[in-house]
Write a protein that holds these residues in place. Structure first.
Motif, PDB file in Angstrom:
ATOM      1  N   ILE A 333       0.842  -1.208   0.000  1.00  0.00           N
ATOM      2  CA  ILE A 333       0.000   0.000   0.000  1.00  0.00           C
ATOM      3  C   ILE A 333       0.871   1.251   0.000  1.00  0.00           C
ATOM      4  O   ILE A 333       0.556   2.239  -0.635  1.00  0.00           O
ATOM      5  N   TRP A 334       1.992   1.196   0.728  1.00  0.00           N
ATOM      6  CA  TRP A 334       2.905   2.350   0.758  1.00  0.00           C
ATOM      7  C   TRP A 334       4.297   1.862   1.109  1.00  0.00           C
ATOM      8  O   TRP A 334       4.482   1.191   2.136  1.00  0.00           O
ATOM      9  N   ALA A 335       5.280   2.165   0.256  1.00  0.00           N
ATOM     10  CA  ALA A 335       6.640   1.666   0.467  1.00  0.00           C
ATOM     11  C   ALA A 335       7.347   2.387   1.614  1.00  0.00           C
ATOM     12  O   ALA A 335       8.172   1.818   2.313  1.00  0.00           O
ATOM     13  N   GLY A 336       6.992   3.657   1.810  1.00  0.00           N
ATOM     14  CA  GLY A 336       7.730   4.497   2.746  1.00  0.00           C
ATOM     15  C   GLY A 336       7.277   4.314   4.184  1.00  0.00           C
ATOM     16  O   GLY A 336       6.622   3.329   4.535  1.00  0.00           O
ATOM     17  N   PRO A 337       7.629   5.308   5.033  1.00  0.00           N
ATOM     18  CA  PRO A 337       7.264   5.238   6.447  1.00  0.00           C
ATOM     19  C   PRO A 337       5.762   5.035   6.640  1.00  0.00           C
ATOM     20  O   PRO A 337       4.954   5.748   6.036  1.00  0.00           O
ATOM     21  N   SER A 338       5.395   4.068   7.435  1.00  0.00           N
ATOM     22  CA  SER A 338       3.989   3.760   7.684  1.00  0.00           C
ATOM     23  C   SER A 338       3.888   3.086   9.047  1.00  0.00           C
ATOM     24  O   SER A 338       4.733   2.279   9.406  1.00  0.00           O
ATOM     25  N   GLY A 339       2.857   3.439   9.780  1.00  0.00           N
ATOM     26  CA  GLY A 339       2.755   2.963  11.157  1.00  0.00           C
ATOM     27  C   GLY A 339       1.504   2.158  11.404  1.00  0.00           C
ATOM     28  O   GLY A 339       1.305   1.099  10.799  1.00  0.00           O
ATOM     29  N   TYR A 340       0.629   2.683  12.277  1.00  0.00           N
ATOM     30  CA  TYR A 340      -0.567   1.958  12.677  1.00  0.00           C
ATOM     31  C   TYR A 340      -1.556   1.887  11.511  1.00  0.00           C
ATOM     32  O   TYR A 340      -1.671   2.834  10.731  1.00  0.00           O
ATOM     33  N   SER A 341      -2.289   0.760  11.452  1.00  0.00           N
ATOM     34  CA  SER A 341      -3.310   0.608  10.424  1.00  0.00           C
ATOM     35  C   SER A 341      -4.472  -0.192  10.987  1.00  0.00           C
ATOM     36  O   SER A 341      -4.307  -0.985  11.920  1.00  0.00           O
ATOM     37  N   THR A 342      -5.640   0.020  10.412  1.00  0.00           N
ATOM     38  CA  THR A 342      -6.806  -0.778  10.768  1.00  0.00           C
ATOM     39  C   THR A 342      -7.753  -0.797   9.568  1.00  0.00           C
ATOM     40  O   THR A 342      -7.663   0.059   8.686  1.00  0.00           O
ATOM     41  N   MET A 343      -8.629  -1.809   9.540  1.00  0.00           N
ATOM     42  CA  MET A 343      -9.510  -2.001   8.380  1.00  0.00           C
ATOM     43  C   MET A 343     -10.965  -2.099   8.809  1.00  0.00           C
ATOM     44  O   MET A 343     -11.258  -2.449   9.948  1.00  0.00           O
ATOM     45  N   THR A 344     -11.862  -1.870   7.852  1.00  0.00           N
ATOM     46  CA  THR A 344     -13.264  -2.173   8.077  1.00  0.00           C
ATOM     47  C   THR A 344     -13.891  -2.563   6.747  1.00  0.00           C
ATOM     48  O   THR A 344     -13.259  -2.455   5.687  1.00  0.00           O
ATOM     49  N   SER A 345     -15.136  -3.026   6.796  1.00  0.00           N
ATOM     50  CA  SER A 345     -15.900  -3.272   5.574  1.00  0.00           C
ATOM     51  C   SER A 345     -17.366  -3.312   5.958  1.00  0.00           C
ATOM     52  O   SER A 345     -17.699  -3.390   7.141  1.00  0.00           O
ATOM     53  N   PHE A 346     -18.239  -3.270   4.947  1.00  0.00           N
ATOM     54  CA  PHE A 346     -19.668  -3.357   5.220  1.00  0.00           C
ATOM     55  C   PHE A 346     -20.087  -4.814   5.252  1.00  0.00           C
ATOM     56  O   PHE A 346     -19.541  -5.653   4.542  1.00  0.00           O
ATOM     57  N   LYS A 347     -21.080  -5.085   6.114  1.00  0.00           N
ATOM     58  CA  LYS A 347     -21.469  -6.476   6.344  1.00  0.00           C
ATOM     59  C   LYS A 347     -22.623  -6.904   5.438  1.00  0.00           C
ATOM     60  O   LYS A 347     -23.048  -8.040   5.494  1.00  0.00           O
ATOM     61  N   GLY A 348     -23.147  -5.962   4.661  1.00  0.00           N
ATOM     62  CA  GLY A 348     -24.322  -6.273   3.846  1.00  0.00           C
ATOM     63  C   GLY A 348     -24.014  -7.306   2.778  1.00  0.00           C
ATOM     64  O   GLY A 348     -22.873  -7.733   2.603  1.00  0.00           O
ATOM     65  N   ASP A 349     -25.027  -7.708   2.070  1.00  0.00           N
ATOM     66  CA  ASP A 349     -24.850  -8.736   1.046  1.00  0.00           C
ATOM     67  C   ASP A 349     -24.852  -8.156  -0.360  1.00  0.00           C
ATOM     68  O   ASP A 349     -24.851  -8.900  -1.334  1.00  0.00           O
ATOM     69  N   SER A 350     -24.862  -6.841  -0.490  1.00  0.00           N
ATOM     70  CA  SER A 350     -24.914  -6.276  -1.835  1.00  0.00           C
ATOM     71  C   SER A 350     -23.579  -6.495  -2.525  1.00  0.00           C
ATOM     72  O   SER A 350     -22.533  -6.564  -1.876  1.00  0.00           O
ATOM     73  N   PRO A 351     -23.593  -6.638  -3.851  1.00  0.00           N
ATOM     74  CA  PRO A 351     -22.329  -6.835  -4.581  1.00  0.00           C
ATOM     75  C   PRO A 351     -21.333  -5.715  -4.287  1.00  0.00           C
ATOM     76  O   PRO A 351     -20.139  -5.967  -4.158  1.00  0.00           O
ATOM     77  N   GLU A 352     -21.819  -4.487  -4.139  1.00  0.00           N
ATOM     78  CA  GLU A 352     -20.918  -3.375  -3.843  1.00  0.00           C
ATOM     79  C   GLU A 352     -20.207  -3.593  -2.507  1.00  0.00           C
ATOM     80  O   GLU A 352     -19.007  -3.369  -2.387  1.00  0.00           O
ATOM     81  N   ASP A 353     -20.980  -4.000  -1.499  1.00  0.00           N
ATOM     82  CA  ASP A 353     -20.384  -4.195  -0.175  1.00  0.00           C
ATOM     83  C   ASP A 353     -19.406  -5.356  -0.168  1.00  0.00           C
ATOM     84  O   ASP A 353     -18.463  -5.385   0.615  1.00  0.00           O
ATOM     85  N   ASN A 354     -19.639  -6.335  -1.021  1.00  0.00           N
ATOM     86  CA  ASN A 354     -18.753  -7.490  -1.053  1.00  0.00           C
ATOM     87  C   ASN A 354     -17.427  -7.198  -1.749  1.00  0.00           C
ATOM     88  O   ASN A 354     -16.463  -7.934  -1.571  1.00  0.00           O
ATOM     89  N   LYS A 355     -17.390  -6.126  -2.525  1.00  0.00           N
ATOM     90  CA  LYS A 355     -16.203  -5.855  -3.345  1.00  0.00           C
ATOM     91  C   LYS A 355     -15.076  -5.139  -2.614  1.00  0.00           C
ATOM     92  O   LYS A 355     -13.945  -5.182  -3.070  1.00  0.00           O
ATOM     93  N   TYR A 356     -15.410  -4.400  -1.533  1.00  0.00           N
ATOM     94  CA  TYR A 356     -14.412  -3.482  -0.986  1.00  0.00           C
ATOM     95  C   TYR A 356     -14.068  -3.770   0.459  1.00  0.00           C
ATOM     96  O   TYR A 356     -14.916  -4.195   1.240  1.00  0.00           O
ATOM     97  N   ILE A 357     -12.815  -3.496   0.807  1.00  0.00           N
ATOM     98  CA  ILE A 357     -12.441  -3.283   2.203  1.00  0.00           C
ATOM     99  C   ILE A 357     -11.786  -1.905   2.270  1.00  0.00           C
ATOM    100  O   ILE A 357     -11.347  -1.366   1.244  1.00  0.00           O
ATOM    101  N   TYR A 358     -11.765  -1.342   3.464  1.00  0.00           N
ATOM    102  CA  TYR A 358     -11.278   0.021   3.660  1.00  0.00           C
ATOM    103  C   TYR A 358     -10.174  -0.001   4.708  1.00  0.00           C
ATOM    104  O   TYR A 358     -10.323  -0.633   5.749  1.00  0.00           O
ATOM    105  N   VAL A 359      -9.087   0.707   4.400  1.00  0.00           N
ATOM    106  CA  VAL A 359      -7.924   0.742   5.294  1.00  0.00           C
ATOM    107  C   VAL A 359      -7.683   2.190   5.714  1.00  0.00           C
ATOM    108  O   VAL A 359      -7.851   3.110   4.895  1.00  0.00           O
ATOM    109  N   ILE A 360      -7.315   2.406   6.964  1.00  0.00           N
ATOM    110  CA  ILE A 360      -6.840   3.724   7.390  1.00  0.00           C
ATOM    111  C   ILE A 360      -5.478   3.504   8.029  1.00  0.00           C
ATOM    112  O   ILE A 360      -5.274   2.511   8.737  1.00  0.00           O
TER     113      ILE A 360
END
Ligand SMILES: *[C@@H]1O[C@H](CO)[C@@H](O)[C@H](O)[C@H]1NC(C)=O
Ligand SMILES: *[C@@H]1O[C@H](CO)[C@@H](O)[C@H](O)[C@H]1NC(C)=O
Length: 383
Positions: A333-360
């Motif tokens: 995701i990033w070659a350089g300095p990077s520290g804490y990370s966490t993820m989330t995603s939507f729990k629904g069953d729609s194709p859109e929700d199934n396609k993505y995860i989100y990172v901060i």
């Protein structure tokens, strides 16, 4: 042509796609990246650190972070900053400060966010005076939002029920049990400080009205100063597997056994963390940092700065075996300095929700605490 297919097959496919990802198609791609916070900028904040991210039941994303007022230090006074997105990360509200700890010498520490899927409440748990830096005792606090993150309750002092042992939740998210045992239970895990170091989980069986201590994985030597190579489980992220067990991915603070993650599993809804269920994951090399873990449709995801010495090289990995093995490919995701990370995603069953995860995550050019970034990951290579 679609309409001549027997209805049963269509239904069968639909049900299958709800339950499990199509593993052969998983090919994560960074679909979109956004800058959420910049440290050292104008205003009342010196440094933004320790980002959290959650879905809500109404389909919003909420990003939280510590806004450190005076310096980049872990101690000191802080706000909790929040930005909301109602369009799955495309645009974000301006920052609002939902908690202000004033001018404490050892202010708030984030924290863990957990969504109660029965009530819709977004619960945020953090600590005050975690480091006992010119203050005593340490307290565990909770705020919650019942309106999708718009407004927040006044802080509630959970130490009245839990006691004043130092407990730093997360950083990351807590879980609500979806599979037996203990369906509906809220499980928030974190770590202690020297007064009782190790990984600890707090549990609520009544939607956050009351809390008690559950599982503990104590450090060795317990309650005593540590040295390099001691067993010192630290910041952690729980995920629930489809078999109802809880896997906790843990920072290995003093590099006991390896420069890699400690993995421990609870088979009883977070009441215990037996040593028989503890492994060291040598694939997940780690510089001792808070990392992200997520279980989605039978696939486990993991993010950390994948380097045994330094906080650089933020990498996404995935596993089709609940973390027992990891796919050889990984996405940087990033070659350089990077520290804490966490993820989330939507729990629904729609194709859109199934396609993505989100990172901060914490990202920088010279130093990982320069900025907080959000990344939207398309799990199927943009297809
Ligand atoms: C929270 O409660 C504990 C136990 O009663 C108390 O010692 C502590 O001072 C309280 N913390 C805050 C911030 O009010
Ligand atoms: C980045 O992570 C990948 C995956 O773990 C690893 O193969 C590579 O050596 C790492 N690079 C650096 C510079 O740490």
């Amino acid at each position: 042509m679609d309409f001549i297919r027997p209805f049963g097959i269509l239904l069968g496919i639909a049900v299958f796609s709800c339950a499990l990802a199509d593993k052969s198609q998983i090919d994560p791609l960074i679909y979109e990246e956004q800058l959420l916070w910049v440290s050292g900028g104008a205003g009342q904040v010196n440094t933004y650190r320790i980002p959290l991210l959650t879905f809500t039941l109404r389909g919003s994303l909420l990003a939280f972070t510590e806004a450190r007022k005076m310096s980049s230090s872990d101690v000191g006074a802080k706000f909790i900053a929040l930005r909301r997105s109602t369009d799955r990360g495309a645009t974000w509200s301006p920052t609002s400060f939902i908690v202000d700890d004033g001018s404490l010498a050892d202010g708030l520490s984030l924290g863990s966010v957990v969504v109660d899927e029965e009530t819709g409440a977004v619960i945020l748990i953090y600590s005050l005076c975690f480091h006992h830096h010119y203050c005593n005792p340490s307290s565990t606090l909770m705020v919650q939002s019942l309106d999708d993150g718009f407004t927040w309750s006044a802080p509630r002092n959970l130490s009245i029920e839990l006691g004043v042992k130092s407990f730093a939740p997360g950083p990351g998210f807590g879980i609500q049990k979806r599979y037996p045992p203990n369906v509906g239970r809220l499980v928030v895990c974190g770590h202690g400080s020297i007064a009782g170091d190790g990984v600890f989980c707090i549990l609520s069986d009544d939607h956050g009205k009351s809390w008690r201590y559950g599982a503990a994985l104590k450090s060795i030597p317990y309650n005593q100063p540590k040295q390099e190579l001691d067993f010192n489980p630290d910041e952690c992220q729980p995920v629930e597997l489809e078999d109802g067990s809880i896997v906790i991915n843990v920072r290995n603070q003093n590099n006991y056994h390896c420069h890699c993650r400690i993995i421990v599993r609870s088979l009883d809804g977070g009441e215990s963390l037996p040593v028989e269920e503890l492994v060291f994951d040598k694939t997940l090399i780690d510089p001792a940092v808070a990392a992200g873990a997520l279980q989605k449709q039978g696939v486990m995801y993991f993010t950390n700065p994948s380097n045994s010495q330094h906080r650089v090289n933020l990498t996404l990995r995935w596993s089709f075996t609940d973390g027992k093995s990891w796919e050889k490919e990984a996405v940087q995701i990033w070659a350089g300095p990077s520290g804490y990370s966490t993820m989330t995603s939507f729990k629904g069953d729609s194709p859109e929700d199934n396609k993505y995860i989100y990172v901060i995550y914490e990202k920088g050019h010279k130093d990982y605490c320069e900025t907080i970034y959000f990344a939207k990951i398309h799990l199927y290579g943009g297809k």
